[in-house]
Motif scaffolding. Structure first.
Motif, PDB file in Angstrom:
ATOM      1  N   MET A 272       0.852  -1.182   0.000  1.00  8.68           N
ATOM      2  CA  MET A 272       0.000   0.000   0.000  1.00  8.68           C
ATOM      3  C   MET A 272       0.892   1.238   0.000  1.00  8.68           C
ATOM      4  O   MET A 272       1.871   1.323   0.739  1.00  8.68           O
ATOM      5  CB  MET A 272      -0.898   0.014   1.238  1.00  8.68           C
ATOM      6  N   VAL A 273       0.542   2.216  -0.845  1.00  7.12           N
ATOM      7  CA  VAL A 273       1.272   3.476  -0.888  1.00  7.12           C
ATOM      8  C   VAL A 273       0.772   4.372   0.239  1.00  7.12           C
ATOM      9  O   VAL A 273      -0.418   4.401   0.542  1.00  7.12           O
ATOM     10  CB  VAL A 273       1.075   4.169  -2.245  1.00  7.12           C
ATOM     11  N   GLU A 274       1.687   5.079   0.900  1.00  5.20           N
ATOM     12  CA  GLU A 274       1.326   6.034   1.938  1.00  5.20           C
ATOM     13  C   GLU A 274       1.337   7.445   1.364  1.00  5.20           C
ATOM     14  O   GLU A 274       2.239   7.812   0.617  1.00  5.20           O
ATOM     15  CB  GLU A 274       2.312   5.968   3.113  1.00  5.20           C
ATOM     16  N   CYS A 275       0.348   8.227   1.729  1.00  5.62           N
ATOM     17  CA  CYS A 275       0.328   9.637   1.348  1.00  5.62           C
ATOM     18  C   CYS A 275       1.553  10.325   1.956  1.00  5.62           C
ATOM     19  O   CYS A 275       1.809  10.188   3.162  1.00  5.62           O
ATOM     20  CB  CYS A 275      -0.958  10.305   1.830  1.00  5.62           C
ATOM     21  N   THR A 276       2.307  11.055   1.154  1.00  8.34           N
ATOM     22  CA  THR A 276       3.523  11.693   1.656  1.00  8.34           C
ATOM     23  C   THR A 276       3.234  12.864   2.583  1.00  8.34           C
ATOM     24  O   THR A 276       4.154  13.390   3.207  1.00  8.34           O
ATOM     25  CB  THR A 276       4.384  12.188   0.484  1.00  8.34           C
ATOM     26  N   GLN A 277       1.963  13.271   2.686  1.00 11.08           N
ATOM     27  CA  GLN A 277       1.627  14.367   3.594  1.00 11.08           C
ATOM     28  C   GLN A 277       1.002  13.871   4.884  1.00 11.08           C
ATOM     29  O   GLN A 277       1.455  14.234   5.963  1.00 11.08           O
ATOM     30  CB  GLN A 277       0.675  15.347   2.912  1.00 11.08           C
ATOM     31  N   CYS A 278      -0.021  13.015   4.797  1.00 11.07           N
ATOM     32  CA  CYS A 278      -0.728  12.592   6.012  1.00 11.07           C
ATOM     33  C   CYS A 278      -0.481  11.133   6.376  1.00 11.07           C
ATOM     34  O   CYS A 278      -0.857  10.706   7.461  1.00 11.07           O
ATOM     35  CB  CYS A 278      -2.229  12.833   5.868  1.00 11.07           C
ATOM     36  N   GLY A 279       0.133  10.340   5.482  1.00 11.64           N
ATOM     37  CA  GLY A 279       0.428   8.944   5.781  1.00 11.64           C
ATOM     38  C   GLY A 279      -0.712   7.992   5.547  1.00 11.64           C
ATOM     39  O   GLY A 279      -0.595   6.811   5.860  1.00 11.64           O
ATOM     40  N   ALA A 280      -1.844   8.455   4.993  1.00 14.62           N
ATOM     41  CA  ALA A 280      -2.975   7.570   4.738  1.00 14.62           C
ATOM     42  C   ALA A 280      -2.604   6.548   3.665  1.00 14.62           C
ATOM     43  O   ALA A 280      -2.019   6.905   2.645  1.00 14.62           O
ATOM     44  CB  ALA A 280      -4.192   8.374   4.302  1.00 14.62           C
ATOM     45  N   PRO A 281      -2.936   5.242   3.880  1.00 15.17           N
ATOM     46  CA  PRO A 281      -2.569   4.233   2.891  1.00 15.17           C
ATOM     47  C   PRO A 281      -3.608   4.124   1.780  1.00 15.17           C
ATOM     48  O   PRO A 281      -4.768   4.503   1.936  1.00 15.17           O
ATOM     49  CB  PRO A 281      -2.526   2.944   3.725  1.00 15.17           C
ATOM     50  N   GLY A 282      -3.183   3.599   0.644  1.00 14.08           N
ATOM     51  CA  GLY A 282      -4.089   3.379  -0.478  1.00 14.08           C
ATOM     52  C   GLY A 282      -3.362   2.669  -1.595  1.00 14.08           C
ATOM     53  O   GLY A 282      -2.140   2.504  -1.575  1.00 14.08           O
ATOM     54  N   ARG A 283      -4.122   2.214  -2.583  1.00 13.17           N
ATOM     55  CA  ARG A 283      -3.518   1.581  -3.738  1.00 13.17           C
ATOM     56  C   ARG A 283      -2.734   2.619  -4.551  1.00 13.17           C
ATOM     57  O   ARG A 283      -3.054   3.805  -4.504  1.00 13.17           O
ATOM     58  CB  ARG A 283      -4.599   0.945  -4.610  1.00 13.17           C
ATOM     59  N   PRO A 284      -1.694   2.190  -5.291  1.00 15.57           N
ATOM     60  CA  PRO A 284      -0.872   3.163  -6.034  1.00 15.57           C
ATOM     61  C   PRO A 284      -1.683   4.060  -6.957  1.00 15.57           C
ATOM     62  O   PRO A 284      -1.443   5.268  -7.015  1.00 15.57           O
ATOM     63  CB  PRO A 284       0.092   2.265  -6.813  1.00 15.57           C
ATOM     64  N   ALA A 286      -4.633   5.052  -6.591  1.00 18.34           N
ATOM     65  CA  ALA A 286      -5.524   5.948  -5.855  1.00 18.34           C
ATOM     66  C   ALA A 286      -4.787   7.127  -5.229  1.00 18.34           C
ATOM     67  O   ALA A 286      -5.432   8.015  -4.665  1.00 18.34           O
ATOM     68  CB  ALA A 286      -6.260   5.175  -4.758  1.00 18.34           C
ATOM     69  N   LEU A 287      -3.440   7.142  -5.305  1.00 22.72           N
ATOM     70  CA  LEU A 287      -2.651   8.237  -4.733  1.00 22.72           C
ATOM     71  C   LEU A 287      -1.728   8.831  -5.789  1.00 22.72           C
ATOM     72  O   LEU A 287      -0.506   8.689  -5.722  1.00 22.72           O
ATOM     73  CB  LEU A 287      -1.831   7.755  -3.526  1.00 22.72           C
ATOM     74  N   PRO A 288      -2.281   9.490  -6.816  1.00 20.72           N
ATOM     75  CA  PRO A 288      -1.413  10.143  -7.799  1.00 20.72           C
ATOM     76  C   PRO A 288      -0.554  11.209  -7.138  1.00 20.72           C
ATOM     77  O   PRO A 288      -0.997  11.899  -6.226  1.00 20.72           O
ATOM     78  CB  PRO A 288      -2.403  10.746  -8.800  1.00 20.72           C
ATOM     79  N   ASP A 289       0.695  11.297  -7.594  1.00 20.26           N
ATOM     80  CA  ASP A 289       1.681  12.221  -7.027  1.00 20.26           C
ATOM     81  C   ASP A 289       1.994  11.889  -5.572  1.00 20.26           C
ATOM     82  O   ASP A 289       2.553  12.730  -4.854  1.00 20.26           O
ATOM     83  CB  ASP A 289       1.220  13.678  -7.136  1.00 20.26           C
ATOM     84  N   GLY A 290       1.615  10.675  -5.117  1.00 27.40           N
ATOM     85  CA  GLY A 290       1.888  10.287  -3.744  1.00 27.40           C
ATOM     86  C   GLY A 290       0.994  10.951  -2.718  1.00 27.40           C
ATOM     87  O   GLY A 290       1.296  10.912  -1.527  1.00 27.40           O
ATOM     88  N   LEU A 291      -0.110  11.553  -3.147  1.00 29.51           N
ATOM     89  CA  LEU A 291      -1.006  12.271  -2.241  1.00 29.51           C
ATOM     90  C   LEU A 291      -2.401  11.670  -2.311  1.00 29.51           C
ATOM     91  O   LEU A 291      -2.888  11.316  -3.395  1.00 29.51           O
ATOM     92  CB  LEU A 291      -1.083  13.754  -2.609  1.00 29.51           C
ATOM     93  N   CYS A 292      -3.056  11.546  -1.146  1.00 28.64           N
ATOM     94  CA  CYS A 292      -4.431  11.082  -1.115  1.00 28.64           C
ATOM     95  C   CYS A 292      -5.356  12.195  -1.619  1.00 28.64           C
ATOM     96  O   CYS A 292      -4.955  13.348  -1.776  1.00 28.64           O
ATOM     97  CB  CYS A 292      -4.830  10.647   0.294  1.00 28.64           C
ATOM     98  N   ARG A 293      -6.613  11.859  -1.850  1.00 30.28           N
ATOM     99  CA  ARG A 293      -7.558  12.834  -2.395  1.00 30.28           C
ATOM    100  C   ARG A 293      -7.737  14.017  -1.460  1.00 30.28           C
ATOM    101  O   ARG A 293      -7.812  15.173  -1.912  1.00 30.28           O
ATOM    102  CB  ARG A 293      -8.902  12.160  -2.658  1.00 30.28           C
ATOM    103  N   SER A 294      -7.787  13.738  -0.150  1.00 28.87           N
ATOM    104  CA  SER A 294      -8.002  14.828   0.797  1.00 28.87           C
ATOM    105  C   SER A 294      -6.857  15.829   0.755  1.00 28.87           C
ATOM    106  O   SER A 294      -7.077  17.045   0.759  1.00 28.87           O
ATOM    107  CB  SER A 294      -8.159  14.261   2.211  1.00 28.87           C
TER     108      SER A 294
END
Length: 329
Positions: A272-284, A286-294
């Motif tokens: 699972m990829v982690e958001c580089t800002q908040c650490g939320a996990p998700g599929r690759p 689902a996190l373009p640019d390493g960032l979650c939607r929020s």
């Protein structure tokens, strides 16, 4: 008009001029394949702070600690907040992704380890999604308490003591052709669990097929023995008849077949990829640019969050936008 910094003079501090922090086994930096050889102008288009952090991270060996606190200790020009903003910007620029990988911790336990995959060459979202989607589960890793290697002492194994050959009266009986089945052995154990259900060899052979039907439905031999010996009457006139009736009357239900190995029965076991800002996990994907939607849609307190890059990813134009947005101290 702001001056563009394209000089690599502050690319990084002197590489490894001080001991770098090493991550626990299985964690830390991982270099991606297919990168071009290092060049002095690798990160020249990035803003000064991001160029400085990127140059240092690029010189770190695989397995080095990549958490914000460890990097901030090694980079005297910037604190933890600045390093965190720089890592986020490097993720948007296509240089890194934080990934959680499942690893076997022994005893049927799964540990999640965090790795930072680094690419000197900036990659687009499609490349990262394809690469991270093929990342396998991490190999077994030791527990945190066993990070330090303990030298093992060599011990001499005792030589086997020769045993005298048995005499004619001690010779073991020949084993029957073919090993007994688990169902047969479970029936043979009934008499030891409760003497009222002692069965002969012929009785076990006669009931073996009925007992095997229980095991075929997913129960183990312990469950079979426990169920057959529970709540016995004071006296059992015919153990074989009593067991035959219980095998028929208490047959467990047939459970659905287990899903195929490639079915999504355990989605949490995939990297699972982690958001580089908040650490939320998700599929690759689902996190373009390493960032979650929020984190992509919300406006944080600082001004270091860059907008979503254009679909074509014009690197020069996009990094120019990053430079303007990441100029905060």
């Amino acid at each position: 008009m702001a001056t563009q910094h394209i000089s690599p003079a502050l690319c990084a501090p002197a590489p490894l001029s001080r001991p770098y922090a090493k991550a626990n086994p299985g964690y830390g930096k991982r270099s991606t394949p297919g990168q071009r050889p290092p060049r002095p102008d690798d990160f020249a288009l990035l803003p000064e702070r991001e160029r400085y952090v990127a140059g240092y991270v690029d010189h770190l060996p695989d397995g080095a600690a990549m958490d914000i606190k460890s990097l901030a200790k090694s980079l005297p020009l910037y604190g933890q907040m600045a390093v965190g903003s720089a890592l986020r910007a490097l993720g948007v620029a296509g240089h890194l992704r934080h990934v959680r990988c499942p690893a076997d911790a022994g005893g049927g336990q799964i540990r999640w380890i965090t790795r930072t995959y680094w690419s000197r060459t900036a990659r687009d979202n499609e490349w990262w999604a394809a690469f991270l989607g093929a990342v396998p589960a991490a190999p077994a890793v030791p527990a945190a308490a066993s990070v330090l290697a303990v030298p093992q002492q060599r011990t001499e194994e005792p030589e086997p003591v020769p045993q005298p050959a048995p005499g004619p009266e001690e010779a073991p009986q020949a084993a029957p052709a073919g090993a007994p089945s688990p169902a047969y052995l479970a029936l043979a154990r009934l008499g030891r669990a409760d003497a009222r259900l002692a069965l002969s060899a012929a009785d076990c052979a006669a009931l073996e097929e009925a007992a095997a039907a229980w095991l075929a439905r997913g129960v183990n031999t312990e469950y079979l023995v426990r169920t057959l010996t529970a709540g016995l009457p004071a006296a059992v006139d015919s153990p074989v008849g009593f067991v035959r009736r219980r095998l028929r009357d208490k047959l467990p239900p047939l459970l659905p077949a287990a899903p195929a190995p490639d079915a999504p029965a355990t989605p949490g076991r995939r990297p699972m990829v982690e958001c580089t800002q908040c650490g939320a996990p998700g599929r690759p994907e689902a996190l373009p640019d390493g960032l979650c939607r929020s984190c992509r849609t919300s406006a944080p307190a600082d001004t270091t969050t860059a907008p979503e890059p254009p679909a074509g990813r014009d690197v020069a134009a996009y990094v120019g936008t990053l430079r303007e947005l990441l100029r905060s101290p």
